[in-house]
Design an enzyme around this catalytic site. Structure first.
Site, PDB file in Angstrom:
ATOM      1  N   HIS A   1       0.867  -1.168   0.000  1.00 18.15           N
ATOM      2  CA  HIS A   1       0.000   0.000   0.000  1.00 18.15           C
ATOM      3  C   HIS A   1       0.904   1.219   0.000  1.00 18.15           C
ATOM      4  CE1 HIS A   1      -3.727   2.257   0.972  1.00 18.15           C
ATOM      5  NE2 HIS A   1      -2.837   3.119   1.420  1.00 18.15           N
ATOM      6  N   CYS A   2       0.815   2.044  -1.016  1.00 17.37           N
ATOM      7  CA  CYS A   2       1.714   3.180  -1.129  1.00 17.37           C
ATOM      8  C   CYS A   2       1.006   4.464  -0.732  1.00 17.37           C
ATOM      9  CB  CYS A   2       2.218   3.296  -2.564  1.00 17.37           C
ATOM     10  SG  CYS A   2       3.468   4.569  -2.751  1.00 17.37           S
TER      11      CYS A   2
END
Lengths: 173, 389
Positions: free
Chosen positions: B197-198
């Site tokens: 998850h960025c």
């Protein structure tokens, strides 16, 4: 014209495709849903989309094994074609990259084209093979490509065929 | 006393209820342009913790603050470069510099927006029948368990290219996760080929947007190096003519750009290098961090998804076919289709649902269900309950 067909097998021999479509409509509205059979994914080849061809025992009395296996194998072939990595997909990928992926606003990806073919195939299979046997296949894309959902409708027997025959006789003339 | 209270309280209630019935009816039933109840799009009833914009066309994670920071940093740095450094460089060196810079900038922004706004490959949750079918299969496999006893974690083993892979059951989505899929706790979704998850991109990075993410960080590293190099060139050329300090005074923006680029280069170039390694070995960040395919786990441990060839792995990741979104955000919710089990509900609930759940008592603020008001008995008894509280 002789009396309208009374059994499901006789109805499948009808030349009109709209007769079998009537069967599909009848199936959805008049027959009652008895059960749902789920064909799971086969991950032995990795993450490519492929469904198990193992024949479920619940369908034993409803459809011939070969017909079912043919349907699943054809679907697997379609998905393999969609996910194939080769010259055409590289070309599409490079072209898209060069246009900052804006080209997909104008043209369809190959995957989307194959998905349309798949939904047409499923519709056709439902009309010709599954609906006359009281079954209905749901397109896997509507179930997140996880399962092929086969709805098993209650076999009403003579009541279904008599209502069917009245509609076919009215539309057939 | 109670009778008076009833009468005194009922009359105004009936009036305001009558008004509410009118508005309720006119808004949902008899007006010609809204003949039936408003049909929702699927994104409005989506069970995950995502935010949708542009009527479902754009999909992002819940926390997007860092994404806006990313956009601002890139826009400001590039803007300053084009405004203050490029005129000098174009006239003294070559106009190709702003041209190449412009192309890079457009590519970076395009890839960033594409990575941030697209569906990363979210798996839709199981329909109730599917969930029940899986439960049945698990029960027959494990044997019946008593109430209150939580069975051991549900797993299925599958042989992929000679390597045994465990498929885990997701309790939130009620599915057996496909290989390489993982559940993102921030977005509360299972994502196919989950990488990470960025927060900088404001979205999960998964099967459908990994190539955009990779191209974004690759082009951003090129852009950062490009800007850094040419700002330094600009300052050097100017200081050759006028001296270093006056050169800095003439273009103060250059200082800011150099600072931003200097600190960004290390992280972004490093990240690009790391992801290049991941792509060439066909692994996800998730797998690399866990050491799933590391030889340290066992002698026969290898990555079953790798094509064996570095070039093929890269081409498959970047130029492979783009799968479609499985969640159909802009589709309409069919009234007769079963909705998947939702853990966090209530955000998309339409008012009529709330009304039906409140049928047993009447709250003045709620829009009241007209059918519940047909009998005065229900009104009086409900109000009595309300008063007695």
């Amino acid at each position: 014209m002789s009396s309208a067909p009374r059994t499901a097998t006789e109805r499948t021999k009808l030349p009109y495709c709209h007769e079998s479509f009537h069967n599909l409509q009848e199936l959805r509205h008049s027959a009652s849903l008895a059960n749902k059979v789920f064909i799971q994914r086969d991950y032995t080849d990795g993450t490519v989309c492929k469904f198990q061809t193992k024949f479920p025992s619940e369908l034993d009395s409803r459809i011939e094994r070969t017909l079912f296996e043919d349907t699943v194998k054809t679907l697997n072939n379609y998905y393999a074609e969609a996910e194939k990595i080769g010259g055409q997909s590289y070309l599409e990928g490079c072209l898209a990259c060069l246009t900052v992926y804006l080209i997909f606003l104008c043209i369809e990806t190959r995957y989307e084209k194959v998905l349309k073919k798949i939904s047409r195939y499923i519709q056709e299979q439902n009309e010709k093979v599954y609906a006359p046997r009281g079954l209905l296949i749901t397109d896997p894309i509507e179930r997140g490509m996880r399962v092929i959902e086969i709805s098993v409708y209650e076999d009403r027997g003579s009541s279904a065929s008599s209502s069917g025959s009245s509609t076919t006789s009215s539309s057939g003339r | 006393m109670t009778g008076n209270m009833h009468l005194g309280v009922e009359e105004p209630i009936r009036e305001c209820q009558y008004n509410q019935i009118c508005t309720h009816n006119s808004s949902t039933m008899d007006t010609p342009h809204t003949k039936k109840k408003k049909i929702k799009r699927k994104w409005q009833v989506f069970p995950g913790r995502n935010k949708f914009y542009c009527n479902g066309r754009i999909m992002m994670a819940k926390q997007t603050g860092v994404f806006y920071l990313t956009v601002v940093l890139i826009l400001v740095t590039s803007g300053l470069f084009f405004a203050f450094d490029c005129p000098f460089l174009a006239s003294n060196l070559t106009p190709a510099i702003p041209a190449i810079g412009g192309v890079l900038f457009i590519f970076v922004m395009g890839m960033l927006l594409r990575a941030s706004f697209s569906d990363p490959g979210v798996l839709p949750r199981a329909t109730p029948e599917e969930a029940a079918d899986i439960e049945r299969q698990i029960d027959t496999a494990n044997g019946p368990s008593g109430p209150g006893y939580r069975p051991p974690p549900r797993t299925r083993e599958v042989l992929i290219n000679g390597q045994t892979v465990k498929l885990k059951y997701c309790f939130t989505c009620k599915i057996f996760r496909p290989p390489r899929a993982s559940h993102c706790s921030l977005c509360d979704n299972c994502v196919e080929r989950f990488d990470h998850h960025c927060p900088w991109v404001g979205n999960c990075v998964g099967r459908r947007n990994y190539r955009f993410f990779y191209l974004f960080i690759l082009s951003l590293s090129l852009l950062t190096i490009f800007i850094f190099a040419f700002v330094i060139t600009h300052v050097i050329l100017r200081s050759n003519r006028t001296g270093f300090l006056s050169a800095l005074k003439d273009s103060p923006a250059s200082v800011l750009e150099v600072v931003v680029c200097f600190f960004s280069i290390w992280s972004i170039v490093g990240l690009s290098g790391f992801h290049t390694y991941l792509i060439s070995s066909n692994q996800t960040t998730n797998e690399d961090i866990k050491g799933s395919w590391s030889s340290k786990r066992g002698k026969g441990n290898y990555n079953p998804y790798s094509y064996g060839n570095l070039i093929t792995n890269c081409c498959a990741a970047l130029c492979g076919p783009l799968p479609p979104s499985l969640i159909d955000r802009r589709g309409f919710v069919q009234p007769d289709t079963p909705q998947p089990v939702a853990q966090t509900n209530g955000t998309g609930a339409c008012p009529s649902n709330q009304v039906q759940s409140h049928m047993t008592y009447i709250d003045d603020e709620d829009c009241v269900n007209p059918s519940a008001l047909m009998s005065l008995d229900s009104v009086s008894s409900a109000k009595a309950k309300h008063i007695s509280r």
